[in-house]
Design a protein around this motif. Structure first.
Motif, PDB file in Angstrom:
ATOM      1  N   TYR A 178      31.261 -13.840  80.883  1.00  0.00           N
ATOM      2  CA  TYR A 178      31.085 -12.452  80.448  1.00  0.00           C
ATOM      3  C   TYR A 178      32.225 -11.575  80.958  1.00  0.00           C
ATOM      4  CZ  TYR A 178      29.094  -7.779  80.056  1.00  0.00           C
ATOM      5  OH  TYR A 178      28.902  -6.455  79.763  1.00  0.00           O
ATOM      6  N   ALA A 179      32.641 -11.814  82.206  1.00  0.00           N
ATOM      7  CA  ALA A 179      33.756 -11.028  82.757  1.00  0.00           C
ATOM      8  C   ALA A 179      35.042 -11.291  81.980  1.00  0.00           C
ATOM      9  CB  ALA A 179      33.941 -11.358  84.237  1.00  0.00           C
ATOM     10  N   GLU A 180      35.276 -12.560  81.628  1.00  0.00           N
ATOM     11  CA  GLU A 180      36.474 -12.885  80.860  1.00  0.00           C
ATOM     12  C   GLU A 180      36.426 -12.256  79.472  1.00  0.00           C
ATOM     13  OE1 GLU A 180      36.588 -17.098  80.867  1.00  0.00           O
ATOM     14  OE2 GLU A 180      37.302 -17.272  82.946  1.00  0.00           O
ATOM     15  N   GLN A 181      35.247 -12.296  78.830  1.00  0.00           N
ATOM     16  CA  GLN A 181      35.119 -11.669  77.521  1.00  0.00           C
ATOM     17  C   GLN A 181      35.315 -10.158  77.618  1.00  0.00           C
ATOM     18  OE1 GLN A 181      31.292 -12.875  76.051  1.00  0.00           O
ATOM     19  NE2 GLN A 181      31.913 -14.985  75.671  1.00  0.00           N
ATOM     20  N   SER A 182      34.787  -9.562  78.697  1.00  0.00           N
ATOM     21  CA  SER A 182      34.959  -8.116  78.875  1.00  0.00           C
ATOM     22  C   SER A 182      36.423  -7.768  79.078  1.00  0.00           C
ATOM     23  CB  SER A 182      34.117  -7.637  80.063  1.00  0.00           C
ATOM     24  OG  SER A 182      32.740  -7.871  79.850  1.00  0.00           O
ATOM     25  N   ARG A 183      37.124  -8.578  79.890  1.00  0.00           N
ATOM     26  CA  ARG A 183      38.552  -8.322  80.095  1.00  0.00           C
ATOM     27  C   ARG A 183      39.332  -8.489  78.797  1.00  0.00           C
ATOM     28  NH1 ARG A 183      37.654 -11.031  85.114  1.00  0.00           N
ATOM     29  NH2 ARG A 183      38.258 -13.012  84.159  1.00  0.00           N
ATOM     30  N   GLN A 185      38.150  -8.172  75.752  1.00  0.00           N
ATOM     31  CA  GLN A 185      37.803  -7.078  74.855  1.00  0.00           C
ATOM     32  C   GLN A 185      38.493  -5.786  75.273  1.00  0.00           C
ATOM     33  OE1 GLN A 185      33.596  -6.342  74.604  1.00  0.00           O
ATOM     34  NE2 GLN A 185      33.794  -4.897  72.917  1.00  0.00           N
ATOM     35  N   ALA A 186      38.527  -5.537  76.587  1.00  0.00           N
ATOM     36  CA  ALA A 186      39.189  -4.321  77.069  1.00  0.00           C
ATOM     37  C   ALA A 186      40.680  -4.367  76.770  1.00  0.00           C
ATOM     38  CB  ALA A 186      38.948  -4.153  78.566  1.00  0.00           C
ATOM     39  N   GLN A 189      41.103  -3.706  73.106  1.00  0.00           N
ATOM     40  CA  GLN A 189      40.930  -2.287  72.832  1.00  0.00           C
ATOM     41  C   GLN A 189      42.144  -1.484  73.267  1.00  0.00           C
ATOM     42  OE1 GLN A 189      37.275  -1.317  74.833  1.00  0.00           O
ATOM     43  NE2 GLN A 189      35.978  -2.121  73.186  1.00  0.00           N
ATOM     44  N   SER A 408      42.383   3.049  82.632  1.00  0.00           N
ATOM     45  CA  SER A 408      41.695   1.872  82.122  1.00  0.00           C
ATOM     46  C   SER A 408      42.152   0.592  82.776  1.00  0.00           C
ATOM     47  CB  SER A 408      41.930   1.778  80.603  1.00  0.00           C
ATOM     48  OG  SER A 408      43.312   1.604  80.335  1.00  0.00           O
ATOM     49  N   TYR A 410      44.709  -1.109  81.738  1.00  0.00           N
ATOM     50  CA  TYR A 410      45.340  -1.952  80.733  1.00  0.00           C
ATOM     51  C   TYR A 410      46.574  -1.278  80.143  1.00  0.00           C
ATOM     52  CZ  TYR A 410      41.262  -4.894  81.087  1.00  0.00           C
ATOM     53  OH  TYR A 410      40.282  -5.716  81.557  1.00  0.00           O
TER      54      TYR A 410
END
Length: 451
Positions: A178-183, A185-186, A189, A408, A410
């Motif tokens: 989940y953390a990897e997917q969140s990173r 996705q961020a 974005q 952010s 990023y």
């Protein structure tokens, strides 16, 4: 830059070493159960007869060697490592005179289950769980079929601990996924936001260019009979603005896709430019036919000044580095701007993108570095590209500036995307002597019209 904190002790040990530690703890616990300890009248478990003989000690030694071998393979071949550990637990249980595989002899297996469930694919993790739990039930079934007593409830308790270890490992795996997917996705974005920002800037530039074209066309129409030279100059301005806008669009819109809002911004600004030209046309129609050439020239000059001001507002680019340095200095970070080579005019999109890269890099210094100074270098020596570098030396020992943080996180992804859209080169990373450096090289298109 601040020093990277060392990993906690429990993370510095590999799963294989933890399995060996668990096996040793199990051996110690097994021994404590079979001797008299302070506060007890006798041992909790009577030692089996075999364990006191040489063959029993040999079995424990073989089981220990198998465990060490399994621990060594756990990181590279986890399934084979689990096989070694399971065989070791069965061999170690044989000389103990017990009716099930004890919990202490399954501790290393529990560690392996946790490691496999946390780091390996789901299917492999399920196979490991079925293998570990299945061995417990097979061990009990063999004893029952052989007419021996079997510790069914104790075996179920050991199976339950194995299941708990496996569930903890799966929980960590899912949290990491989940953390990897969140990173990801961020980061996606951030890239999308940067692309939309570039699109808005490009549309602003196009809108201003269309406004310039409209104003210069109106000026040329008014003076084409009385001031042919002025009309020729206005037409030259129209050609320049059109060529540089088309060059920027060809570089960017081939790979960039935008949302409707960006197009709406473009349409609104274009409509405003044409409304301005229409007002000028109406005012000109109200003039008498015998207006003097001096009045026409004055009107043309006013319109030309308006167009020049619009162009200056459209993209200040690297010319605004002085104002950026002043604003950053007010935030507590001194910015030294250094130009190498003779400055030359750049295409609007290249100029504005170079400024945005410097702006984002300087912002990162203010937010995250802790340094009180940074250097911005603009290199014009390469005739085919412009290079910008922003670097800081990191915080000064004993006088580290307070970091406001935020953002952010990023910004580098956005800068990398911006440079990629311009077919440039981007690098960012720590400096050898401390601090951080961001470098971007933006190629100049061949034959592009500069402003």
């Amino acid at each position: 830059m601040s020093a990277t904190p060392s990993a906690p002790f429990f993370k510095r040990l590999t799963p294989g070493r933890w399995a060996a530690v668990a096996w040793g703890a199990g051996i110690v616990f097994t021994a404590l159960l079979r001797i008299s300890v302070p506060g007890q009248e006798g041992p909790d478990v009577m030692p089996g007869f075999v364990i006191l003989r040489w063959d029993g000690l040999l079995m424990l030694a073989v089981a220990t060697l198998l465990t060490l071998r399994g621990g060594a393979l756990l990181a590279r071949r986890p399934t084979a490592a689990l096989h070694y550990l399971l065989v070791a637990s069965v061999i170690a249980s044989t000389p103990l005179g017990v009716t099930e595989i004890p919990f202490a002899q399954y501790l290393a297996v529990d560690v392996a289950l946790y490691a496999i469930a946390a780091a390996r694919p789901r299917r492999e993790a399920w196979r490991a769980l079925l293998l570990a739990v299945g061995l417990i039930f097979v061990y009990l079934a063999v004893r029952l079929l052989s007419g021996w007593s079997a510790g069914t409830t104790s075996g179920l308790a050991v199976a339950l601990t194995a299941l708990v270890a496996w569930l903890l490992g799966r929980s960590e795996s899912q949290a990491r996924e989940y953390a990897e997917q969140s990173r990801a996705q961020a980061a996606e974005q951030a890239v999308t936001a940067e692309r939309l920002r570039i699109a808005r800037e490009m549309h602003d530039t196009v809108a201003h260019s269309i406004g310039i074209v409209a104003l210069q066309a109106g000026a040329a129409r008014r003076v084409i009979d009385t001031q042919p030279e002025g009309a020729r100059q206005a037409l030259a301005e129209i050609e320049t603005a059109s060529r540089e806008t088309l060059a920027g669009l060809r570089r960017m819109l081939g790979t960039l896709r935008t949302e409707d809002q960006a197009y709406a911004t473009f349409a609104d600004r274009t409509e405003e430019a044409f409304r301005t030209e229409e007002v000028s046309r109406t005012a000109d129609a109200s003039c008498t036919a015998d207006a003097s050439c001096t009045e026409d020239a004055s009107r043309k000059e006013t319109l030309t000044e308006t167009a020049t001001q619009a162009r200056a507002e459209a993209a200040s680019g690297l010319a605004a580095l002085g104002r950026l340095a002043e604003a950053t200095g007010a935030a507590g970070v001194r910015v030294a701007v250094r130009r190498v080579g003779a400055p030359r005019p750049l295409p609007p999109d290249i100029d504005l993108s170079a400024f945005r890269l410097v702006q984002e890099s300087v912002t990162n210094v203010v937010r995250h570095s802790g340094a009180d100074t940074c250097t911005v270098t603009v290199d014009h020596r390469d005739p085919e590209a412009v290079a910008v570098t922003v670097e800081d030396l990191g915080p000064t020992p004993g006088s580290e500036r307070e970091r406001p943080g935020g953002g952010s996180g990023y910004g580098l992804a956005g800068m990398r995307e911006r440079v990629a859209l311009l077919h440039g080169e981007f690098t960012a990373g720590p400096r050898p002597g401390g601090g951080f450096r961001v470098t971007a090289r933006l190629p100049l298109p061949t034959g592009a019209t500069t402003r």
